[in-house]
Scaffold this active site. Structure first.
Site, mmCIF file in Angstrom:
data_model
loop_
_atom_site.group_PDB
_atom_site.id
_atom_site.type_symbol
_atom_site.label_atom_id
_atom_site.label_comp_id
_atom_site.label_asym_id
_atom_site.label_seq_id
_atom_site.Cartn_x
_atom_site.Cartn_y
_atom_site.Cartn_z
ATOM 1 C CE LYS A 213 -4.093 2.167 2.106
ATOM 2 N NZ LYS A 213 -4.964 2.328 3.134
ATOM 3 C CE LYS A 267 -6.224 1.633 -0.715
ATOM 4 N NZ LYS A 267 -7.094 1.425 0.564
HETATM 5 C C1 PBG Z 1 -6.990 3.505 5.145
HETATM 6 C C2 PBG Z 1 -7.846 3.288 3.709
HETATM 7 C C3 PBG Z 1 -7.612 4.164 2.871
HETATM 8 C C4 PBG Z 1 -8.316 3.236 1.891
HETATM 9 C C5 PBG Z 1 -8.575 2.966 1.994
HETATM 10 N N1 PBG Z 1 -8.204 2.375 3.349
HETATM 11 C C6 PBG Z 1 -6.060 4.948 2.223
HETATM 12 C C7 PBG Z 1 -6.193 6.461 2.971
HETATM 13 O O1 PBG Z 1 -7.397 7.163 3.129
HETATM 14 O O2 PBG Z 1 -4.985 6.235 3.202
HETATM 15 C C8 PBG Z 1 -8.267 3.992 -0.059
HETATM 16 C C9 PBG Z 1 -9.345 3.781 -0.479
HETATM 17 C C10 PBG Z 1 -9.710 4.689 -2.064
HETATM 18 O O3 PBG Z 1 -9.371 5.907 -2.015
HETATM 19 O O4 PBG Z 1 -10.561 4.168 -2.754
HETATM 20 N N2 PBG Z 1 -6.413 2.486 5.612
#
Ligand code: PBG
Length: 343
Positions: A213, A267
């Site tokens: 991530k 991601k």
């Molecule tokens: C954080 C989380 C994020 C997303 C899902 N869970 C990133 C963040 O806010 O830093 C992003 C999902 C998306 O952008 O569709 N645990």
């Protein structure tokens, strides 16, 4: 005379001579032949649908930065899960918008057994047992600062966060989650979650690690969706991966596999196809991508302006994930794509 005009070209060899009679256009000549040689295909079985949850009843609130995506109260989420199951979508992933009043420094609401996310899991499992439910054990929807971990003196403390994430994972599994997908990037979380799940008798609950991530600008609309946008101070660079790094991403995957991850996720998605391909080639394990909110928003915004064909761009972007080696994709487009694939 134009200096590029054909008259200035002296053709010394014919095309068959140049190509040794290999003509790659031959199999592209008709729809039937293109279908026959198509290497990758997107099917409904490749889709995981992320949905947003909110409190209340009969709530269906459009998210400004994600046109066509809604925050759903649990009762509506159940109906949408039913629709997803009817369309053949294998699994949904839930993300809660927690009331501001319930957020605190440590994200303690994640340890409440009947919090929003677990109530939704119970309701969906009861009504639609055939659909897979994936829950995120990260703290960010629950913390007053929007970080994925416990914040002390300006530092995201790793080990304390891991303990809490592992406890939250057990509560999510108790509620009926089939896959725990921790997105917080703390060191050791996969092993701790596996231990905690097993100790609680949840041997059959799988772990999809958000192994790679990246600290990314593409999460903006998601943060609006769950209400962390205005809360987050600073950035997540001390725990998410530097987007310049690919070797480090492979080390994260290797570590998470050693700790017991059943599948991994990359991601964001489209800007990281190289990571997906490398992960699939190096580890040969179930590999998923999250086409995140900013990727969805870009396609939708350009389509709304008439700058691109939105539906074609949606399908092309999803097939790109398959070509890169993905077994499945988390995408806000899931129900729309499923409708199209159904014909
Ligand atoms: C954080 C989380 C994020 C997303 C899902 N869970 C990133 C963040 O806010 O830093 C992003 C999902 C998306 O952008 O569709 N645990």
């Amino acid at each position: 005379m134009n200096k590029f005009s054909p008259a200035r070209t002296t053709q010394t060899r014919g095309v068959d001579e140049i190509t040794a009679s290999r003509r790659l256009r031959r199999m592209r000549k008709a729809d039937w032949s293109r279908r026959l040689v198509q290497e990758n295909r997107l099917t409904v079985d490749d889709l995981i649908w992320p949905i947003f949850l909110t409190e209340g009843e009969n709530v269906r609130e459009e998210i400004a930065a994600l046109p066509g995506v809604y925050r759903l109260s649990v009762d509506v989420a159940v109906k949408e899960a039913e629709r997803a199951a009817t369309l053949g979508i294998p699994a949904i992933a839930t993300f809660p918008q927690i009331d501001l009043a319930l957020k605190d420094e440590t994200g303690s609401q994640i340890l409440i057994a009947d919090n929003l996310i677990n109530r939704a899991t119970r309701a969906i499992k009861a009504a639609v047992p055939e659909i897979g439910i994936i829950t995120d054990a990260a703290l960010d929807p629950f913390t007053s600062h929007g970080h994925d971990g416990i914040l002390r003196d300006g530092i995201i403390v790793n080990d304390e966060t891991v303990l809490q994430v592992a406890s939250a994972a057990v509560l999510q599994a108790d509620a009926g989650a089939d896959i725990i997908a921790p997105s917080d990037m703390m060191d050791g979380r996969i092993g701790a979650i596996r231990d905690a799940l097993d100790a609680a008798g949840h041997q059959d609950v799988a772990i999809m690690s958000y192994a790679t991530k990246f600290a990314s600008a593409f999460y903006g609309p998601y943060r609006e969706a769950i209400g962390t946008q205005g809360l987050l101070k600073g950035d997540k660079k001390t725990y998410y991966l530097d987007h310049a790094n690919s070797d480090e991403a492979m080390r994260e995957i290797e570590q998470d596999l050693a700790e017991g991850a059943d599948m991994i996720m990359v991601k964001p998605g489209l800007p990281y196809l190289d990571i997906i391909r490398r992960a699939k080639d190096e580890f040969s394990l179930p590999t998923f991508a999250y086409q995140v909110s900013g990727e969805y928003a870009m396609i939708e915004a350009a389509a709304a302006n008439g700058w691109i064909n939105g539906e074609a761009a949606m399908m092309e972007s999803l097939l790109a994930f398959k070509r890169a080696g993905c077994d499945g994709i988390l995408t806000y487009f899931a129900p729309r794509v499923a409708e199209i694939l159904k014909g």
